[in-house]
Every structure is written in structure tokens, then in C-alpha cells.
Scaffold this motif. Structure first.
Motif, short mmCIF file in Angstrom:
data_model
loop_
_atom_site.label_atom_id
_atom_site.label_comp_id
_atom_site.label_asym_id
_atom_site.label_seq_id
_atom_site.Cartn_x
_atom_site.Cartn_y
_atom_site.Cartn_z
N TRP A 1 0.85 -1.19 0.00
CA TRP A 1 0.00 0.00 0.00
C TRP A 1 0.89 1.24 0.00
O TRP A 1 1.41 1.64 1.03
CB TRP A 1 -0.92 0.00 1.22
CG TRP A 1 -1.78 1.23 1.31
CD1 TRP A 1 -1.65 2.27 2.18
CD2 TRP A 1 -2.89 1.56 0.47
NE1 TRP A 1 -2.61 3.22 1.93
CE2 TRP A 1 -3.39 2.81 0.89
CE3 TRP A 1 -3.50 0.89 -0.60
CZ2 TRP A 1 -4.49 3.42 0.28
CZ3 TRP A 1 -4.60 1.51 -1.21
CH2 TRP A 1 -5.08 2.75 -0.77
N THR B 1 -2.02 -4.39 7.38
CA THR B 1 -2.48 -3.80 6.12
C THR B 1 -3.82 -3.11 6.31
O THR B 1 -4.09 -2.06 5.72
CB THR B 1 -2.57 -4.87 5.02
OG1 THR B 1 -1.28 -5.45 4.81
CG2 THR B 1 -3.07 -4.27 3.71
N THR C 1 -4.46 0.80 5.32
CA THR C 1 -5.48 1.23 4.35
C THR C 1 -6.69 1.87 5.01
O THR C 1 -7.65 2.24 4.32
CB THR C 1 -5.96 0.03 3.52
OG1 THR C 1 -6.50 -0.98 4.41
CG2 THR C 1 -4.82 -0.57 2.71
N PHE D 1 -7.57 -7.60 -0.27
CA PHE D 1 -6.36 -6.79 -0.41
C PHE D 1 -5.40 -7.07 0.75
O PHE D 1 -4.19 -7.17 0.56
CB PHE D 1 -6.71 -5.31 -0.46
CG PHE D 1 -5.55 -4.42 -0.79
CD1 PHE D 1 -5.28 -4.06 -2.10
CD2 PHE D 1 -4.71 -3.95 0.21
CE1 PHE D 1 -4.19 -3.25 -2.41
CE2 PHE D 1 -3.62 -3.14 -0.08
CZ PHE D 1 -3.36 -2.78 -1.40
N ALA E 1 -1.67 -8.54 0.29
CA ALA E 1 -0.46 -7.94 0.85
C ALA E 1 0.29 -8.94 1.72
O ALA E 1 1.53 -8.97 1.72
CB ALA E 1 -0.84 -6.71 1.68
N CYS F 1 -8.25 -10.40 -5.77
CA CYS F 1 -7.24 -9.34 -5.75
C CYS F 1 -5.96 -9.80 -6.44
O CYS F 1 -5.31 -9.02 -7.15
CB CYS F 1 -6.96 -8.90 -4.32
SG CYS F 1 -8.33 -8.00 -3.55
N GLU G 1 -0.10 -4.25 -10.06
CA GLU G 1 -0.36 -3.88 -8.67
C GLU G 1 -0.90 -2.46 -8.55
O GLU G 1 -1.75 -2.18 -7.70
CB GLU G 1 0.93 -4.03 -7.85
CG GLU G 1 1.41 -5.46 -7.73
CD GLU G 1 2.60 -5.59 -6.80
OE1 GLU G 1 3.08 -4.56 -6.28
OE2 GLU G 1 3.06 -6.73 -6.59
N VAL H 1 -4.24 -1.17 -6.44
CA VAL H 1 -4.19 -0.08 -5.46
C VAL H 1 -5.13 1.05 -5.87
O VAL H 1 -5.86 1.62 -5.03
CB VAL H 1 -2.75 0.44 -5.31
CG1 VAL H 1 -2.71 1.72 -4.47
CG2 VAL H 1 -1.86 -0.63 -4.67
N ASP H 2 -5.15 1.37 -7.15
CA ASP H 2 -6.04 2.42 -7.65
C ASP H 2 -7.50 2.05 -7.41
O ASP H 2 -8.31 2.88 -7.00
CB ASP H 2 -5.77 2.65 -9.13
CG ASP H 2 -6.59 3.80 -9.70
OD1 ASP H 2 -6.80 4.80 -8.97
OD2 ASP H 2 -7.01 3.72 -10.87
N TYR I 1 -8.68 0.10 -5.11
CA TYR I 1 -8.98 0.19 -3.68
C TYR I 1 -9.25 1.64 -3.28
O TYR I 1 -10.22 1.93 -2.58
CB TYR I 1 -7.82 -0.37 -2.86
CG TYR I 1 -8.21 -0.68 -1.43
CD1 TYR I 1 -8.45 -1.99 -1.04
CD2 TYR I 1 -8.37 0.33 -0.49
CE1 TYR I 1 -8.83 -2.28 0.27
CE2 TYR I 1 -8.75 0.05 0.80
CZ TYR I 1 -8.98 -1.26 1.18
OH TYR I 1 -9.36 -1.53 2.47
#
Length: 371
Positions: free
Chosen positions: A165, A240, A244, A260, A264, A319, A328, A332-333, A335
Motif C-alpha cells: 500500500w 495492512t 489502508t 487486499f 499484501a 485481488c 499492482e 491499489v487504484d 482500492y
């Protein structure tokens, strides 16, 4: 004058008197209540001696009510404090302070969680503190060596979470290790049975508003049953969630949040889907291919453990599929967008897909993986 208007004319002066009485200044406190409040204020100027090793700041009790019975009193107060270097905002706890009158003076004899409020870790006994490079571990009823091992695992989990992240977060973790599963459940205010098979959970509020740092709470019974690799996965998963948290809102699908965190945790390990998703593998090979991505209710604890395992495993594999196929950065985008945009919009902007398309791709990936 019509009857209704005559009634209002008679009632209006009474209403006006009541309103004026309600707006009047509160009755002055008697001398005993004033002395009780002063006793609490004096007592609360510094944290109690048993908490001396905890990096506390801003320690304060705000009294909201006093109930006196002869030479004893119960004071309702809100405790506010921060863990220095970890909490960006004050944590809160509703407390009941016990006060007695001795030798002509009021003296505080202790406090506890108010009825209906969650206890603090130190309510369960003396707290042992272990500081890691990226972590603060607080334990009750645990050997220092156990807490040091948890801190070492947390120190590995924090960089792993940061690697997955890239968004802003504190880069630190607070880990609580109570003395038993039952004590863990007390801290969380839930039945112990809900956490029996878990190694740890994370508390905290979602969203970007300032809030105290999340607490990772370890289940000592579940933790003891984990392999070293399993402990690393569990703690990285929970850390994580901490990383987040500010990007997670009520609009974030739970499968994405949990998937997610697992992605991770397994990222950079040699774990295969066969090894990390055995329950889902068995189901698919029985011809029970899921028809949709895991729903919120699929993650409820206390039910069928196999179904719960399939929910987590399916979320992780969704994921993993996104990261493998789109990169990746796309995961992330997605999420980040899922926490601030409607889900179809987030999918379209991040992946160029839609809910039906994502579900179809995921089901096909499961069929190929576990054929």
C-alpha cells in the motif's frame, strides 16, 4: 374567541414559564460534589503507577456526573489519552471512578470501565510494554519473550504492508496481547466464540477523519497454534488494514478490503493458491464454483468455518487476479477509488471493467486454477 384559541391563551403563560425555567442556569453544586470533582481532578493529573511504562500523553478525565451515597461516590467520566508517537487523535473511554470520604477528605480508590463501555487493556492486569522498530506491543499475562516475538513479527509486517500500500499512513502498529481468548473478547465486546479460530483482529474507525491509531488485538490461543509463516501472514494482513484504514469507507466492498489485506500478506511469499486456498479448491473441484464474489455476510464469524474460509480465499484470489492481469498499481487504484466512488465507477476507471465482467473473469480464473 374560538375555543381552541382560548385554550392556547390559558396554556401559553404556563409554557413560557416552563421554557424560562429550562433556560435558567443549572443549580449550583453543593460543597461535597465540588470536593469530589476536585479529588478526581487531582487524582487524574498523572496516569496511575501501573501504567508508567506506556507512552501516554494528554491523560485527562472529564467528569460528567456524580452520584453520592453517604461517604461514597461514583463518578462518571470520559477518559482521554494518546499513545505518544502512535495516536494522531485522542482515544476515549467511558469510566466509573470510585471515591470515598476518609478523614474528612474525598479520596479516589480506583476506576473501571463504565457499564456498557469496553474495558482498557490495563483493566485486565499489569501491562508489559515492548517497543519494536515499527511497533508498540502491550501485553497482560504474557511472558516478555512472547511479546518480543510479536514485536519482531510486527516490525516485519509494517514494511510488507507499506510495500503493498503506497498510500500515506503512519507506518507504525500498536499490538495488544491479552492473557486469553476470553480476555481478548472482553476488549472487543463480542462473544469469545467469534474469535476462536483467529490469530488476530484489528479495531478502528474507517475513513479519513482523524482517529486514534488502530489496535491489532492478538488472540493468544490462536496465535500459539500458528506456524511462523502463518503468524507473518496474519499480522501482515491486520497491519495492512491499519495502513489502508483512511482509504476504506462504507462503500468499500468487504471482499476487496479483506482480499487486499490477504494479497499484501501473501505478496512476496511462495504460497500457491493450492496451499493458501484449500477450502475453495475443494469446493470448485466438487463442482461448487461460486456464482458471485463474496458478500458481506459471507465474512460473518460464528458460522460455517469452511464457508468463511472460502470467502477469504475467494477475496484474496480476486485481488491476486487483478494484480497479476492489470498490475499492482491498478489494484491499489481500485482500492482507493472504491472508498470514494460508486463501485461501478471505480471499476470502470481503475480496470475498464464492470461488476459482471469482473465476476466472470474471477470465476474463469478459479475454474482454471482448480480444474
Amino acid at each position: 374567541m374560538p375555543p381552541v384559541r382560548r385554550s392556547l391563551a390559558r396554556v401559553l403563560p404556563l409554557l413560557l414559564s416552563a421554557l424560562l425555567a429550562g433556560c435558567a442556569a443549572p443549580a449550583p453544586r453543593d460543597g461535597a460534589e465540588r470536593d469530589i470533582r476536585e479529588a478526581v481532578a487531582d487524582w487524574a493529573r498523572t496516569p496511575p503507577e501501573p501504567l508508567a511504562g506506556i507512552p501516554l500523553e494528554g491523560w485527562a478525565y472529564e467528569v460528567s456526573a456524580v452520584r453520592r451515597e453517604g461517604g461514597q461516590a461514583t463518578v462518571r467520566a470520559d477518559l482521554r489519552y494518546r499513545l505518544s508517537g502512535y495516536d494522531p487523535a485522542a482515544a476515549g473511554s467511558a469510566r466509573e471512578v470510585r471515591v470515598v470520604r476518609e478523614g474528612g477528605r474525598w479520596r479516589v480508590t480506583g476506576d473501571r470501565a463504565a457499564p456498557g463501555a469496553l474495558p482498557q487493556l490495563w483493566d485486565q492486569g499489569p501491562v508489559t510494554v515492548v517497543r519494536g522498530a515499527h511497533s508498540l506491543v502491550l501485553g497482560v499475562g504474557q511472558e516478555p519473550a512472547t511479546l518480543s516475538a510479536v514485536a519482531a513479527e510486527a516490525d516485519r509486517a509494517v514494511p510488507a504492508a507499506s510495500g503493498a500500500w503506497p498510500g500515506p499512513w503512519a507506518g507504525r502498529a500498536v499490538v495488544l496481547v491479552p492473557g486469553s481468548l476470553e480476555r481478548m473478547a472482553e476488549l472487543l465486546g463480542r462473544p469469545a466464540a467469534e474469535y476462536g479460530g483467529m490469530g488476530a483482529v484489528t479495531t478502528g474507525r474507517v475513513g479519513a477523519a482523524p482517529a486514534p491509531a488502530d489496535r491489532v488485538v492478538v488472540n493468544p490461543a490462536g496465535w500459539a497454534q500458528l506456524s511462523p509463516a502463518g503468524r507473518g501472514v496474519v499480522l501482515t494482513h491486520e497491519v495492512t488494514h491499519v495502513a489502508t484504514r483512511a482509504a476504506t469507507t462504507a462503500t468499500t466492498p468487504l471482499w476487496l478490503s479483506e482480499g487486499f489485506a490477504d494479497w499484501a500478506a501473501y505478496r512476496g511469499t511462495a504460497a500457491t493458491p493450492e496451499q493458501a486456498a484449500p477450502a475453495l479448491a475443494r469446493a470448485v473441484r466438487r463442482g461448487e464454483l461460486p456464482g458471485e464474489l463474496p458478500r458481506t455476510r459471507d465474512f460473518a464469524f460464528g458460522g460455517d468455518p469452511e464457508a468463511l474460509a472460502r470467502a477469504y480465499e475467494g477475496a484474496w484470489l480476486a485481488c491476486r487476479m487483478i494484480a497479476d492481469r492489470r498490475g499492482e498499481a491498478a489494484l491499489v487504484d481500485l482500492y482507493g477509488r472504491a472508498g470514494r466512488e460508486p463501485w461501478p465507477v471505480a471499476l470502470r476507471e481503475a480496470l475498464g471493467s464492470d461488476p459482471d465482467g469482473l465476476t466472470k473473469d474471477w470465476r474463469e480464473a478459479l475454474r482454471k486454477e482448480f480444474r
